[in-house]
Structures are given as structure tokens and as C-alpha cells.
Design a protein around this motif. Structure first.
Motif, PDB file in Angstrom:
ATOM      1  N   UNK A 106       0.836  -1.201   0.000  1.00 51.67           N
ATOM      2  CA  UNK A 106       0.000   0.000   0.000  1.00 51.67           C
ATOM      3  C   UNK A 106       0.868   1.248   0.000  1.00 51.67           C
ATOM      4  N   UNK A 107       1.927   1.221   0.833  1.00 49.74           N
ATOM      5  CA  UNK A 107       2.824   2.381   0.883  1.00 49.74           C
ATOM      6  C   UNK A 107       3.527   2.569  -0.456  1.00 49.74           C
ATOM      7  N   UNK A 108       3.992   1.457  -1.038  1.00 48.84           N
ATOM      8  CA  UNK A 108       4.726   1.545  -2.300  1.00 48.84           C
ATOM      9  C   UNK A 108       3.838   1.991  -3.452  1.00 48.84           C
ATOM     10  N   UNK A 109       2.590   1.562  -3.423  1.00 45.92           N
ATOM     11  CA  UNK A 109       1.680   1.863  -4.529  1.00 45.92           C
ATOM     12  C   UNK A 109       0.896   3.150  -4.323  1.00 45.92           C
ATOM     13  N   UNK A 110       0.919   3.670  -3.102  1.00 46.82           N
ATOM     14  CA  UNK A 110       0.137   4.880  -2.838  1.00 46.82           C
ATOM     15  C   UNK A 110       0.770   6.080  -3.516  1.00 46.82           C
ATOM     16  N   UNK A 111      -0.044   6.948  -4.110  1.00 47.35           N
ATOM     17  CA  UNK A 111       0.504   8.168  -4.716  1.00 47.35           C
ATOM     18  C   UNK A 111       0.920   9.155  -3.635  1.00 47.35           C
ATOM     19  N   UNK A 112       1.747  10.084  -4.017  1.00 43.22           N
ATOM     20  CA  UNK A 112       2.179  11.117  -3.086  1.00 43.22           C
ATOM     21  C   UNK A 112       0.977  11.945  -2.639  1.00 43.22           C
ATOM     22  N   UNK A 113       0.866  12.147  -1.337  1.00 44.00           N
ATOM     23  CA  UNK A 113      -0.221  12.983  -0.822  1.00 44.00           C
ATOM     24  C   UNK A 113       0.035  14.435  -1.214  1.00 44.00           C
ATOM     25  N   UNK A 114      -1.027  15.155  -1.502  1.00 48.17           N
ATOM     26  CA  UNK A 114      -0.882  16.575  -1.792  1.00 48.17           C
ATOM     27  C   UNK A 114      -0.510  17.312  -0.517  1.00 48.17           C
ATOM     28  N   UNK A 115       0.434  18.228  -0.645  1.00 50.93           N
ATOM     29  CA  UNK A 115       0.856  19.007   0.515  1.00 50.93           C
ATOM     30  C   UNK A 115      -0.145  20.134   0.766  1.00 50.93           C
ATOM     31  N   UNK A 116       0.034  20.833   1.896  1.00 46.51           N
ATOM     32  CA  UNK A 116      -0.946  21.854   2.290  1.00 46.51           C
ATOM     33  C   UNK A 116      -1.052  22.968   1.264  1.00 46.51           C
ATOM     34  N   UNK A 117       0.031  23.321   0.580  1.00 45.18           N
ATOM     35  CA  UNK A 117      -0.002  24.409  -0.387  1.00 45.18           C
ATOM     36  C   UNK A 117      -0.609  23.967  -1.718  1.00 45.18           C
ATOM     37  N   UNK A 681     -12.841  -1.070  -5.188  1.00 46.50           N
ATOM     38  CA  UNK A 681     -12.919  -2.244  -4.323  1.00 46.50           C
ATOM     39  C   UNK A 681     -12.400  -1.942  -2.926  1.00 46.50           C
ATOM     40  N   UNK A 682     -11.306  -1.166  -2.853  1.00 52.09           N
ATOM     41  CA  UNK A 682     -10.694  -0.867  -1.556  1.00 52.09           C
ATOM     42  C   UNK A 682     -10.922   0.579  -1.116  1.00 52.09           C
ATOM     43  N   UNK A 683     -11.555   1.375  -1.975  1.00 47.62           N
ATOM     44  CA  UNK A 683     -11.832   2.778  -1.676  1.00 47.62           C
ATOM     45  C   UNK A 683     -10.554   3.524  -1.290  1.00 47.62           C
ATOM     46  N   UNK A 684      -9.541   3.387  -2.142  1.00 47.15           N
ATOM     47  CA  UNK A 684      -8.284   4.088  -1.903  1.00 47.15           C
ATOM     48  C   UNK A 684      -7.622   4.444  -3.227  1.00 47.15           C
ATOM     49  N   UNK A 685      -6.647   5.335  -3.127  1.00 47.60           N
ATOM     50  CA  UNK A 685      -5.889   5.746  -4.299  1.00 47.60           C
ATOM     51  C   UNK A 685      -4.609   4.930  -4.400  1.00 47.60           C
ATOM     52  N   UNK A 686      -4.204   4.640  -5.628  1.00 47.61           N
ATOM     53  CA  UNK A 686      -2.927   3.977  -5.844  1.00 47.61           C
ATOM     54  C   UNK A 686      -2.251   4.609  -7.049  1.00 47.61           C
ATOM     55  N   UNK A 687      -0.983   4.231  -7.272  1.00 52.67           N
ATOM     56  CA  UNK A 687      -0.168   4.976  -8.213  1.00 52.67           C
ATOM     57  C   UNK A 687      -0.071   4.327  -9.583  1.00 52.67           C
ATOM     58  N   UNK A 688       0.127   3.028  -9.629  1.00 52.66           N
ATOM     59  CA  UNK A 688       0.381   2.352 -10.904  1.00 52.66           C
ATOM     60  C   UNK A 688      -0.918   1.886 -11.530  1.00 52.66           C
TER      61      UNK A 688
END
Length: 689
Positions: A106-117, A681-688
Motif C-alpha cells: 500500500x505504501x509503495x503503490x500509494x501516490x504522493x499525498x498533496x501538501x498543504x499548499x 474495491x478498496x476505496x483508496x488511491x494507488x499509483x500504478x
């Protein structure tokens, strides 16, 4: 005789298989003393009970709650329990491995979170005009603190306060007299610290202005430099210049941004100093390492206070060519003696010199030292001068290997010469096509130095431009008052004497914020304001628009809420699908999510377009999620016949399994900064994807 009888007892019991119950009396050893005294008394009678030998067999034990370890081990060593235990052990190991593997995946496939700015709009405040707390007619830091509820009401996450350093207020305070202090007009350092604490308590962030290029001529550094005091001698750019009776022979033809020569003779030092802006704002000499260190110290001072970021302005002026050659004329046939305007020269030797970006990157490195703590990333905006070409502006992003600004400020939507669907398309596509891959865009439609939307393009376009601003990918920057559609004040109401400045053309868009319909628009309880309040304040103000469901303010709030809550608009693809003289249309979509948003924005005359003919995979109907005409919100619209009037904007919502960004015909029209894919299916974001 007694002793012999006592000694024979154990043997007798053993032989007969009897059991003796002597209570707590031991039957094997007696104290000598007791034996002696007991010899004089009658010995107790011994009762012998016959016991069946089979009854002495050990009873069968079964597992029970609270078993001691010895009993538990007795059962655990039995084959049936050992196998069960081993199965359970390996099941636990396998489950732990799966859990760790899933976490890593999950950590490896998760996209970068948007920062506050990146995650919300930036709200830019000109502090002198926002809210006056002490009735002197000038806005201040306490006034901003009083109105933080308005910021949170807008769903804004970041506040950008323009310069409030101690200053003589020449050029609106952009020539600082002391970078380490607050100008008394705006309050005290204690007021700033209280404001910052309140901002952070509300989960908001604060960005400050910093213009490192120059100082005020009242700055201590300049006073020491003009007297040639120690290290300050070369803190500014000094050159010999000939002086006749009433004239000075200048080092070259360089012209200031405000016009006329950028060299000014100083009676104390008997030399000319260089100024890119007004003569009251001498340029610092950034070829001096001591000057560079001074700016780093200033940055660290405010970061230690807790500031979340800086907007570095006028950075293209940091360095000048050391050879001091004349800059080339735009019109080569013009008499050199007649050149007085900045636009009459090409500024090859006074802007964007080699080494300038190295200085900006060093600012970034200093700020990065304060960004190591989780959740405390320090934002850096830089450059983005309205006159810079797009390629020069993009250089402020840095490179793949060397970081610079998080983004240069984007004035494309401000600099348009005319308003139309085509001009909007050109402004948007110009930035997106030139932006380096993976970088983050930003958009501004107003600033302290440009006319307000309503005055620049017309009041009827305020809502549709706000809709454009808040549905484009990237960070939206709103100048205070644009959320209610404020207009410029009449320029003839602004007098030079009143402002005490030589540069008055930028004041009409700085009129006091219109909070309500009371005297002075609720900006101050005093008798006067530093600039006149716009005459329309009784109908255009925050209080009245908060109560009206169809107001500019509430549409702005609905758009910021949509942006926050809908993934395709928050961080999805943007593909523009149509533009003509009237309409600009584009979609926002996310891989894996069937819900798509299409913006149809009219910047010209009434128009009807067939969207289904442009994008054949469109459903025959779409829902109007938001409209600049609130009565249309929630209605269904035929995608083959979408009509918009002048200044009307629609946010259409529909479902499809064929997103535009996957279509070959639109590949070159699609952009994404931080790519992400959605798993239903998992209600989450992933990268690839």
C-alpha cells in the motif's frame, strides 16, 4: 513397650493398606520433648481403615480453566494439542507476513499525498485594506485576526499576507527599513505572533512576502554603506559618476522600472547608487556573500517564528552585469538622450543574470532545513514576473536534480489582452504545455498590482472566472474581495498627497474590504479610511452575500467545497475538449473513477454546442452540479444541446467508463501533475494504473 508400638505403626499401615487421618499431627517424627512427656500419658488410639487398592489409582484429569503450568504442559505435549498449536503458530506467522506485505504494498503503490499548499486555495491579503482594529483608518494584523472566520468560511487553507515590514511605505511598503520588525501601522511583533498562533490553531497556514532585491534608503545598512562603514561599504551597488554644476554624468543608460535613470547621486558618499525601482529603494549587492547571508538570516528569523512559507518577489533583479555596458535600445533609431521609459530598452544586463538562480536555490536550501519535521513543510513561491516570458518563468521550478521554487506565480489569466474562450484556452494551455513534467501549476486572477476582475473584464464575468480558477488543476490564488466581486475605486478619488507616493496607478484595486452595509463598509469604526470605500458597498459586501443563496460569495464557497470533496477536481486529469471565441470546455477525471466533471464556461456571447459530437462517448444527459445561475443547479441537460449565456458557467457531472484522457484524439490535450488512480474495491488511491 509404647515406643515399640509407635514404631510399628507405619509398617502396620503399609502392610494393611490403610489410611491414617491424624489431622495436622505428623506421624513420622516427634519432638524428643513431646515424646518424653507423652510417655507419661496414654497414647491416642490408632484407627485402621481398610481401603480398596483400586481406589488409590490417580484420577483422570481433564483441561480446566486456570490450570497451572505443570498441568498445562502435560496436555500440550500430547500429539493432538501439539499439532493444533503448530498450526495456529504458523497461521499467525503467515497472517503477520501478509499484513506486513500488504502494508508495504500500500505504501509503495500509494501516490504522493498533496501538501498543504496544493490542497486548497491561497487567499492573498493586502493588510492595509483588509480590516482596521484600532480606528486609525488603516488595516492591521489584529484586524486580520478578527476576520479569520471569513477565511475558514471560504474553505481556504492558506493566507498570504503582503509586506508588513517596518517601512517608510514608499512603493506600498516594499522597500523595508527593518526586515526584523513589523511596521507600527500594522501593529507589533506581539500582534503578529498572536495572529500566527490563531492561524495555526485553526489549521491554516501563513505565507509572507519577502523582496530581497532592495531595501529602503532609511535602512541601517544603507546609512552605514553611504558612510563606508566596515563590511557595509559594498552592501549596495556604488559607482563613480561625474558631477557638474547642475548635472551628473551617469555610469550607463540603465533605466528603472518606474522610469528615468536607475542611478542616483548620493551627497554623502559622493557616488551614484543603483536602484531598479524607486530612488528610495537602493538595490542590494548580491555579489557580496555577506549580503546573501543577511537574507538567509532574515528567512531563518521568520521561519523560527513559525511562518509556513515565503513569496520571493522581484528576484529576477537580484544580479546585474558587472561590465556596466549600455542596454540595447528597442528602437535603435531613437535618440539615446530621450530614453526614459523602462519599455524602451532590452534588459539584458539587469535581469536574470547568470548566478541568479543559484541564489534562489540557496534560499530553498535554507527553507528545507526547516521542512524536516512531519507536517511542517515550508512553501516557497518565486519569480513569476508579469513581464517575463513563459520559458524564463518555468526556470523557477528548478530541475529534476536541483529544487528551486514550489512554483513560480502564474499571471497568464491576468495578462490577457482581451477576454474570450480562445484567450482563456491560450492562457491555460501555455502554462500546462510549458510546465516541467510532474510540477504543480497555480493560477491567479487578481493581485495588488492589477485591476480587479469586475473592473478589468466586466462584472458579468466574475462568477465564471472564479469557476475557472477553482476547477483548474493546481493551486488557486484569490486576491481579497474577489470572492464577493469587488470593483476598483475611481482613480480620481486617489490623490498623491494622500498616499504620499510617486507611484499611484496601482491604488484603485486596494480599496478597503467591504464587510457590511454600515458606515465605511465595516472596515473601520473610525471616521475615515486610508483609501475611499467603493460606493457600491451597501449591495456588495460579505454580510449581505452570506445570506443570499445565489451570491458570488456562496458560489465561491460551493466551488471550494466541490474542489475539496471531489477527487477528479482535487487531483485528477484535465483535458480541454473545446474552445472558440465564446466557450472554453474541459473535463476533470480520475483513473478508476467513473464520475467525471465537465466545465462549460462562456466568456463571450450566448452559445450552443453539441458536446456529444465532440466526445462521442458522452452520455446523452448530464447533471448540472453547479451553475453560475443557481436556478439551473441540479437540472439535467442534453449533451447534444448545451446552451450558455454571456458569463455563464456550468459544472456538469456524468458517469462513463471511457474517460477522455484515454482517447487517442485528446492525448495531446490532457495533463496531470500528481497522477493517482482510484480503486473502488478498496476505496483508496494507488499509483500504478
Amino acid at each position: 513397650m509404647v515406643e515399640e508400638e509407635a514404631k510399628s505403626l507405619p509398617l502396620e499401615l503399609s502392610e494393611k493398606g490403610g489410611v491414617e487421618n491424624n489431622g495436622f499431627v505428623q506421624n513420622e517424627a516427634f519432638d524428643d520433648k513431646e515424646t518424653n512427656t507423652g510417655s507419661q500419658e496414654e497414647m491416642p488410639k490408632t484407627h485402621i481403615v481398610e481401603v480398596d487398592p483400586g481406589a488409590t489409582e490417580e484420577p483422570v484429569l481433564k483441561p480446566y480453566a486456570g490450570m497451572p503450568k505443570e498441568v498445562l504442559l502435560k496436555f500440550s505435549r500430547q500429539p493432538r494439542y501439539r499439532v493444533t498449536r503448530e498450526i495456529l503458530f504458523w497461521l499467525i506467522i503467515a497472517a503477520a507476513v501478509v499484513l506486513v506485505g500488504a502494508t508495504i504494498a500500500i505504501i509503495a503503490l500509494s501516490p504522493k499525498c498533496l501538501d498543504w499548499w496544493q490542497s486548497g486555495p491561497i487567499y492573498q491579503i493586502y493588510p492595509r485594506s483588509f480590516k482596521d482594529s484600532d480606528m486609525d483608518g488603516n488595516g492591521d494584523l489584529k484586524g486580520i485576526q478578527e476576520k479569520l472566520d471569513h477565511i475558514t468560511y471560504l474553505n481556504v487553507k492558506t493566507i498570504w499576507i503582503t509586506s508588513f515590514y517596518k517601512s517608510p511605505l514608499k512603493d506600498l511598503g516594499y522597500g523595508a527599513e527593518d526586515f526584523y520588525d513589523v511596521d507600527p501601522m500594522f501593529g507589533s511583533m506581539s500582534d503578529f505572533e498572536d495572529l500566527l498562533a490563531d492561524i495555526h490553531d485553526r489549521g491554516l497556514k501563513l505565507i509572507m512576502d519577502l523582496i530581497p532585491n532592495h531595501t529602503s534608503d532609511q535602512h541601517e545598512w544603507f546609512q552605514l554603506s553611504r558612510n563606508r562603514t566596515g563590511k557595509y561599504t559594498d552592501y549596495y551597488i556604488w559607482q563613480d559618476c561625474g558631477q557638474a554644476a547642475d548635472s551628473v554624468t551617469l555610469p550607463n543608460n540603465w533605466v528603472s522600472v518606474f522610469g528615468n535613470s536607475s542611478w542616483q547621486f548620493d551627497d554623502v558618499r559622493k557616488q551614484c547608487y543603483f536602484h531598479q525601482f524607486g530612488k528610495e529603494q537602493p538595490d542590494l549587492n548580491f555579489r557580496s556573500l555577506a549580503v546573501q547571508q543577511e537574507i538567509h538570516d532574515i528567512i531563518e528569523f521568520w521561519l523560527n517564528k513559525g511562518v509556513d512559507g515565503f513569496s520571493f518577489s522581484a528576484v529576477k533583479f537580484l544580479l546585474e552585469a558587472t561590465h556596466l555596458r549600455d542596454e540595447p535600445q528597442v528602437n535603435k533609431s531613437q535618440n539615446p538622450e530621450s530614453i526614459t521609459a523602462y519599455s524602451q530598452l532590452y534588459h539584458d544586463y539587469t535581469t536574470t543574470q547568470v548566478g541568479m538562480h543559484d541564489i534562489i536555490r540557496s534560499f530553498r536550501q535554507t527553507m528545507d532545513q526547516y521542512s524536516t519535521e512531519p507536517g511542517r513543510y515550508r512553501f516557497m513561491g518565486a519569480g513569476g514576473d508579469e513581464e517575463e516570458d513563459i520559458e524564463a518563468t518555468m526556470m523557477y521550478y528548478g530541475t529534476t536534480f536541483i529544487e528551486e521554487a514550489d512554483f513560480p506565480f502564474n499571471f497568464n489569466l491576468i495578462n490577457m489582452k482581451n477576454l474570450s474562450g480562445n484567450s482563456i484556452f491560450e492562457a491555460v494551455s501555455s502554462w500546462m504545455e510549458n510546465m516541467p513534467t510532474g510540477e504543480w501549476p497555480n493560477w491567479a486572477v487578481g493581485s495588488p498590482d492589477t485591476a480587479r476582475i469586475a473592473s478589468r473584464v466586466g462584472n458579468e464575468y466574475v462568477n465564471v472566472i472564479n469557476m475557472l480558477l477553482l476547477t483548474l488543476p493546481g493551486t488557486a490564488i484569490t486576491y481579497y474581495g474577489e470572492e464577493i466581486g469587488m470593483e476598483n475605486i475611481a482613480s480620481d478619488n486617489v490623490s498623491e498627497d494622500r498616499i504620499n507616493s510617486y507611484h499611484v496607478v496601482t491604488f484603485p484595486e486596494k480599496s478597503p474590504m467591504q464587510w457590511n452595509g454600515e458606515v465605511n463598509a465595516g472596515f473601520t469604526e473610525g471616521n475615515s479610511t486610508w483609501l475611499p470605500v467603493n460606493s457600491d458597498y451597501q449591495s456588495v459586501n460579505v454580510e449581505i452575500q452570506t445570506e443570499l443563496s445565489n451570491s458570488t460569495l456562496n458560489l465561491y464557497r460551493q466551488l471550494t467545497s466541490l474542489r475539496t470533496n471531489e477527487l477528479p477536481i482535487y487531483r485528477g486529469w484535465m483535458c480541454y475538449i473545446w474552445n472558440d471565441s465564446d466557450v472554453f470546455a474541459y473535463v476533470r477525471e480520475l483513473d478508476g473513477l467513473e464520475r467525471v466533471f465537465m466545465m462549460v464556461l462562456n466568456f463571450g456571447q450566448e452559445s450552443t454546442i453539441d458536446l456529444k459530437a465532440i466526445v462521442p462517448s458522452l452520455p446523452s444527459e448530464a447533471t448540472i452540479r453547479l451553475s453560475t445561475n443557481p436556478s439551473n443547479t441540479g437540472k439535467a441537460v442534453n449533451t447534444e444541446l448545451v446552451t450558455t449565456g454571456t458569463g455563464e458557467g456550468l459544472v456538469l457531472e456524468y458517469k462513463t467508463t471511457k474517460p477522455v484522457h484515454m482517447m487517442e484524439a485528446f492525448q495531446e490535450n490532457c495533463f496531470v501533475a500528481e497522477k493517482a488512480c482510484y480503486s473502488s474495491a478498496f476505496n483508496l488511491l494507488y499509483m500504478n494504473c
